[in-house]
Motif scaffolding. Sequence first.
Motif: not given
Length: 59
Positions: A20-34
């Motif tokens: 779950p921590e990795k999924i949260i990290e990936m979604t935060n990264w994608l959000h910042h990229l967007e």
Amino acid sequence: MSLKNLKEKVKTVGKRILHPEKIIEMTNWLHHLEFLVIKVMIFAISIHHLYVYTIKTIF
């Protein structure tokens, strides 16, 4: 399908285990990229409008 079985399928994709921590990290990264992409697009559009305004004003 039980909840436990569903959780196991979500955690294991192929042979990789998703935490779950990795999924949260990936979604935060994608959000910042967007937002970075949106900021770059807005910057490009503003530069274009500035260029068009300058050309129309000068010529």
